[in-house]
Design an enzyme around this catalytic site. Structure first.
Site, PDB file in Angstrom:
ATOM      1  N   LYS A 107      10.808  83.959  42.638  1.00 35.03           N
ATOM      2  CA  LYS A 107      11.567  82.868  43.264  1.00 35.03           C
ATOM      3  C   LYS A 107      12.791  82.581  42.418  1.00 35.03           C
ATOM      4  CE  LYS A 107      10.822  80.294  46.950  1.00 35.03           C
ATOM      5  NZ  LYS A 107      10.110  80.745  48.145  1.00 35.03           N
ATOM      6  N   GLY A 219      10.139  67.707  58.998  1.00 36.38           N
ATOM      7  CA  GLY A 219      11.229  68.653  58.746  1.00 36.38           C
ATOM      8  C   GLY A 219      11.844  69.077  60.068  1.00 36.38           C
ATOM      9  N   GLY A 221      14.328  71.782  59.840  1.00 35.57           N
ATOM     10  CA  GLY A 221      15.106  72.942  59.416  1.00 35.57           C
ATOM     11  C   GLY A 221      14.606  74.216  60.074  1.00 35.57           C
ATOM     12  N   ASN A 222      14.867  75.349  59.434  1.00 34.32           N
ATOM     13  CA  ASN A 222      14.542  76.643  60.031  1.00 34.32           C
ATOM     14  C   ASN A 222      13.077  76.748  60.435  1.00 34.32           C
ATOM     15  OD1 ASN A 222      13.326  79.534  59.105  1.00 34.32           O
ATOM     16  ND2 ASN A 222      15.163  79.794  60.330  1.00 34.32           N
TER      17      ASN A 222
HETATM   18  P1  NAD Z   1      15.552  73.945  55.600  1.00 40.02           P
HETATM   19  O1  NAD Z   1      16.442  73.596  54.471  1.00 40.02           O
HETATM   20  O2  NAD Z   1      16.087  74.740  56.748  1.00 40.02           O
HETATM   21  O3  NAD Z   1      14.917  72.604  56.216  1.00 40.02           O
HETATM   22  C1  NAD Z   1      14.286  71.629  55.461  1.00 40.02           C
HETATM   23  C2  NAD Z   1      14.081  70.446  56.366  1.00 40.02           C
HETATM   24  O4  NAD Z   1      13.290  69.462  55.703  1.00 40.02           O
HETATM   25  C3  NAD Z   1      15.392  69.742  56.781  1.00 40.02           C
HETATM   26  O5  NAD Z   1      15.322  69.405  58.147  1.00 40.02           O
HETATM   27  C4  NAD Z   1      15.387  68.471  55.950  1.00 40.02           C
HETATM   28  O6  NAD Z   1      16.106  67.420  56.564  1.00 40.02           O
HETATM   29  C5  NAD Z   1      13.899  68.192  55.917  1.00 40.02           C
HETATM   30  N1  NAD Z   1      13.475  67.282  54.853  1.00 40.02           N
HETATM   31  C6  NAD Z   1      13.730  67.342  53.531  1.00 40.02           C
HETATM   32  N2  NAD Z   1      13.147  66.301  52.911  1.00 40.02           N
HETATM   33  C7  NAD Z   1      12.506  65.590  53.861  1.00 40.02           C
HETATM   34  C8  NAD Z   1      11.716  64.411  53.854  1.00 40.02           C
HETATM   35  N3  NAD Z   1      11.467  63.747  52.737  1.00 40.02           N
HETATM   36  N4  NAD Z   1      11.222  63.957  55.037  1.00 40.02           N
HETATM   37  C9  NAD Z   1      11.477  64.614  56.185  1.00 40.02           C
HETATM   38  N5  NAD Z   1      12.205  65.727  56.254  1.00 40.02           N
HETATM   39  C10 NAD Z   1      12.703  66.207  55.108  1.00 40.02           C
HETATM   40  O7  NAD Z   1      14.287  74.655  54.942  1.00 40.02           O
HETATM   41  P2  NAD Z   1      13.234  75.621  55.630  1.00 40.02           P
HETATM   42  O8  NAD Z   1      13.686  77.004  55.409  1.00 40.02           O
HETATM   43  O9  NAD Z   1      12.895  75.146  56.991  1.00 40.02           O
HETATM   44  O10 NAD Z   1      11.986  75.399  54.645  1.00 40.02           O
HETATM   45  C11 NAD Z   1      11.083  74.308  54.786  1.00 40.02           C
HETATM   46  C12 NAD Z   1       9.865  74.563  53.912  1.00 40.02           C
HETATM   47  O11 NAD Z   1       9.281  75.807  54.288  1.00 40.02           O
HETATM   48  C13 NAD Z   1      10.126  74.680  52.405  1.00 40.02           C
HETATM   49  O12 NAD Z   1       8.985  74.212  51.719  1.00 40.02           O
HETATM   50  C14 NAD Z   1      10.270  76.186  52.206  1.00 40.02           C
HETATM   51  O13 NAD Z   1      10.012  76.572  50.872  1.00 40.02           O
HETATM   52  C15 NAD Z   1       9.203  76.669  53.160  1.00 40.02           C
HETATM   53  N6  NAD Z   1       9.351  78.060  53.611  1.00 40.02           N
HETATM   54  C16 NAD Z   1      10.483  78.499  54.242  1.00 40.02           C
HETATM   55  C17 NAD Z   1      10.556  79.815  54.681  1.00 40.02           C
HETATM   56  C18 NAD Z   1      11.728  80.340  55.460  1.00 40.02           C
HETATM   57  O14 NAD Z   1      11.681  81.502  55.868  1.00 40.02           O
HETATM   58  N7  NAD Z   1      12.737  79.544  55.741  1.00 40.02           N
HETATM   59  C19 NAD Z   1       9.479  80.689  54.440  1.00 40.02           C
HETATM   60  C20 NAD Z   1       8.349  80.204  53.804  1.00 40.02           C
HETATM   61  C21 NAD Z   1       8.284  78.886  53.401  1.00 40.02           C
END
Ligand code: NAD
Length: 428
Positions: A107, A219, A221-222
């Site tokens: 990471k 959340g 996000g993605n």
């Molecule tokens: P991202 O940055 O696209 O989205 C994160 C989201 O979380 C955003 O909508 C943000 O507003 C929200 N957020 C942050 N703090 C918050 C809170 N206190 N309350 C409510 N919402 C909150 O990130 P992502 O890629 O969607 O990743 C989200 C999680 O999934 C992380 O833990 C990441 O490590 C994990 N993850 C992501 C992937 C991937 O392929 N993107 C793969 C495995 C794990």
């Protein structure tokens, strides 16, 4: 990334120690696997748009590469810490092992806030990161990917910098690239879809129909977006979704009994996953406090934001209607909350199984890069579904056989695979 007292690496070690004990792992192997193999700390100087120079701290941690090159994302976050990166690198080792792909765990992170940086400044951080670490990454050593607040464009700048340094084409140095530039179809939706494939299997096990099931997601996000997408296609209804609003410096939950639709969500979020309150109002979503997502009377909870979000302070607020927690985020649940979830008999799909769709698709991306031949989206998603479903079934069978919590069962499978690889190599 959460409060000061919470240390994700200590949590990752506590989870490991508990399972190592159950597995009867010898002390040398325990000592070896509880800490990363190697880590890199460096400074990245950036010439800011205003002419000043700012120095950003970067980290890359390679927890274990006994089963293949280290693999894991790079995060940009103002509260990034080395212990968060260590924890996430460790979870990547267990994640690649549980879905049985020939990769290890790594990471990276940079302490920065891309929301407050120009494109040019972000590009310099990406290129500077690679200049510091180029000798220690590569398709046969360690392969980064996007993560929180990093995206395809960041990956492409990083790949380009690496190729400049090496003087040759190396698309396999990094995954999550744009389609047409070495990226794989299906990668954008892979993590969220993987969450839904495992949710589907879990619901089957507990005898609940996906059609009509109600869901609350933390959340936007993605991961959250594509979880919602496939849930909607599968007939489930997402009644609440939350996000962090960086302008107000607080989180909000948006609720809709009729269900939040994917097209509406996509139209209302910015590229950092923040929902525009005006759009939410237009769609008739109710704006609630950020903590409300966990208190919804739904069947399924999907934490998909960040770590330490289900903890001793809020776990008791989970309603009796909740039968399943599918962990889209990494490390969302603390060991104290785990104990309550077990007592409440809520079925749990643990993070490093539930969200392994992203890394599995990244692995497919690398396979396609190596062949220089690219699959259709359906082929990618069919292979992804097979991998995720097989992994879920293996963990669930282990949980039943050993009469253990799903998280412990997933750890048992992963730790055993990694420990065996280390032993076969003669490392321990
Ligand atoms: P991202 O940055 O696209 O989205 C994160 C989201 O979380 C955003 O909508 C943000 O507003 C929200 N957020 C942050 N703090 C918050 C809170 N206190 N309350 C409510 N919402 C909150 O990130 P992502 O890629 O969607 O990743 C989200 C999680 O999934 C992380 O833990 C990441 O490590 C994990 N993850 C992501 C992937 C991937 O392929 N993107 C793969 C495995 C794990």
């Amino acid at each position: 990334m959460a409060d000061q007292a919470f240390n994700p690496f200590e949590m990752a070690q506590r989870q490991f120690d508990g399972v190592a004990e159950k597995l009867g792992l010898d002390s040398g192997t325990r000592e070896f696997l509880r800490v990363p193999l190697r880590e890199f700390h460096f400074s990245i100087p950036v010439r800011m748009d205003n002419g000043s120079t700012r120095v950003f701290r970067g980290f890359r941690v390679q927890h274990n590469d006994s089963r293949g090159p280290a693999k894991g994302g790079i995060r940009f976050h103002p509260h990034e810490t080395i212990d968060t990166v260590r924890a996430l690198a460790t979870w990547m080792t267990w994640k690649t092992a549980v879905v049985d792909i020939p990769l290890g765990g790594g990471k990276g992170g940079v302490i920065c806030d891309p929301r407050e940086l120009s494109e040019k400044e972000q590009e310099q951080i990406c290129r500077g990161f690679i200049r510091q670490i180029a000798k220690n990454i590569g398709p046969l050593q360690d392969v980064p990917a996007p993560d929180v607040m990093t995206n395809k464009q960041h990956m492409l700048w990083m790949m380009d910098e690496y190729e400049h340094i090496m003087g040759a084409q190396f698309p396999g140095v990094i995954t999550g690239k744009p389609v047409g530039m070495g990226g794989s179809l299906g990668r954008t939706e892979a993590t969220g879809y993987g969450v839904v494939y495992t949710t589907r299997e879990a619901l089957k096990e507990i005898g609940i129909d996906m059609k009509g099931a109600t869901v609350s997601i933390q959340g936007s996000g993605n991961v959250a977006q594509y979880t919602l997408d496939l849930l909607e296609q599968s007939g489930a209804r997402v009644c609440a979704i939350s996000c962090w609003d960086n302008k107000d410096k607080k989180a909000y939950t948006y609720a809709s009994d009729a269900g939040i639709q994917f097209a509406q969500l996509l139209a209302s979020v910015d590229k950092f996953g923040t929902i525009d309150p005006a759009k939410a109002k237009e769609y008739g979503w109710k704006q609630l406090d950020g903590s409300a997502w966990i208190e919804q009377p739904v069947t399924v909870l999907v934490p998909a934001a960040q770590e330490n979000m289900i903890n001793a302070d809020n776990v008791e607020k989970i309603k009796d209607s909740v039968k399943l927690i599918a962990e889209g985020a990494n490390g969302p649940t603390t060991p104290e909350a785990d104990a309550v979830i077990q007592r409440k008999k809520i079925f749990l799909v643990p993070d490093f199984l539930c969200n392994a769709g992203g890394v599995t698709c990244s692995y497919f991306e690398q396979v396609q890069n190596n062949m220089n031949y690219y699959w259709e989206r359906d082929e990618v998603l069919t292979k992804l579904d097979q991998k995720m479903t097989n992994a879920f079934k293996a963990v669930s069978a282990m949980a039943k056989e050993r009469n253990v919590y799903m998280r412990d069962a997933a750890y048992m499978i992963s730790i055993k695979r990694v420990a065996d690889a280390c032993r076969l190599r003669g490392w321990v």
